[in-house]
Design an enzyme around this catalytic site. Structure first.
Site, short mmCIF file in Angstrom:
data_model
loop_
_atom_site.label_atom_id
_atom_site.label_comp_id
_atom_site.label_asym_id
_atom_site.label_seq_id
_atom_site.Cartn_x
_atom_site.Cartn_y
_atom_site.Cartn_z
N HIS A 121 46.73 20.72 68.41
CA HIS A 121 45.52 19.93 67.77
C HIS A 121 45.94 18.77 67.15
CE1 HIS A 121 46.70 21.44 63.90
NE2 HIS A 121 47.20 22.56 64.60
N ASP A 122 44.99 17.78 67.05
CA ASP A 122 45.21 16.53 66.38
C ASP A 122 46.28 15.70 66.81
OD1 ASP A 122 42.98 17.11 64.42
OD2 ASP A 122 44.21 18.61 64.02
N GLY A 139 50.90 20.63 66.27
CA GLY A 139 49.74 19.82 65.73
C GLY A 139 50.11 18.57 65.14
#
Length: 267
Positions: A121-122, A139
């Site tokens: 994520h991100d 992440g």
């Protein structure tokens, strides 16, 4: 026209571009946008608020746009964006972003993601990258253009890997790796410059010599690292690659710099 196998499930609201082929047993969620001339071979799951640009080929059991593996996530409509011309092989996973991390995971164009590689994520991943088998990003990582991630390598969350860097296989990356770097080892250390990659990017012999000289002064010169870093700042004018490396170092926020193993032992 797009072609959709009768066993595939395309949720109401999904957008499928012209010329795209969706094979057997694929599942495409209601907030997904797939560009023109893509190919989902079979058994592909695309979920969440995911956008896939034109010309991507996605192989069986890839799972794109799933929720972030972050305990703070509460179902917010965060996003995954994948650039054009990517090849995403079997079992690859890419997650949407988190609200606290900016809300988006972004993958650039023409990436080649081998089986079971993972984009957390991100993350922000550049163009023309290659992720070998099971290469993994935690992440919030930032990966530059033309980066090669070796098989079974793993990058700690919030780490940056600069453009045109090569990370060796079975390598744990815990610190930021400079652009044009070569990182290797069970826990990554900086082994030098990615000379092969630089030659492929058409660096001349003169440019290579200039950047190599800068590298030696910065990482193996006399004094402590902070002193050497200050001393080489004027060299930014000698080559754009040097300027890029110095800018990258100056922009570091979350992680220490990945350094050579023997840096402390040099005179």
């Amino acid at each position: 026209m797009s072609t959709i196998d009768p066993t595939a499930r395309i949720e109401d609201g999904a957008v499928v571009g012209e010329g795209t082929s969706i094979g057997p047993y694929c599942v495409v969620g209601p907030h997904v946008v797939i560009g023109a001339n893509c190919k989902l071979v079979a058994h592909v799951n695309v979920a969440g608020h995911t956008t896939i640009a034109a010309g991507c080929v996605i192989y069986p059991f890839a799972a794109l746009g799933g929720p972030p593996q972050d305990l703070s996530y509460r179902g917010e409509p965060t996003r995954l964006e994948i650039g054009e011309g990517c090849t995403i092989r079997e079992g690859v996973t890419m997650n949407v972003g988190t609200k606290k991390g900016g809300g988006i995971t972004r993958v650039g164009a023409r990436g080649y993601f081998m089986n079971n590689s993972h984009v957390g994520h991100d993350c922000i991943v550049g163009n023309d990258v290659i992720f070998a088998t099971s290469a993994t990003l935690g992440g919030h990582c930032e990966i530059g253009d033309f980066v090669y991630m070796g098989g079974l390598s793993a990058v700690h969350q919030f780490v940056r890997v600069g453009s045109q860097t090569m990370v060796g296989g079975i390598c744990g990356v815990r610190g930021d790796v400079i652009p044009f770097g070569l990182a290797n080892g069970q826990y990554a250390s900086l082994e030098g410059l990615n000379i092969i990659g630089m030659k492929r990017r058409k660096f001349t012999r003169e440019r290579l010599a200039t950047v190599r000289s800068f590298y030696q002064k910065l990482f193996h010169g006399p004094g402590i690292f902070a002193e050497r870093l200050g001393a080489v700042q004027p060299l930014a004018a000698e080559d754009p690659a040097i300027a890029e490396i110095l800018t990258f170092i100056g922009n570091g926020k979350h992680r220490a710099l990945c350094l050579p193993d023997d840096s402390a032992n040099k005179p």
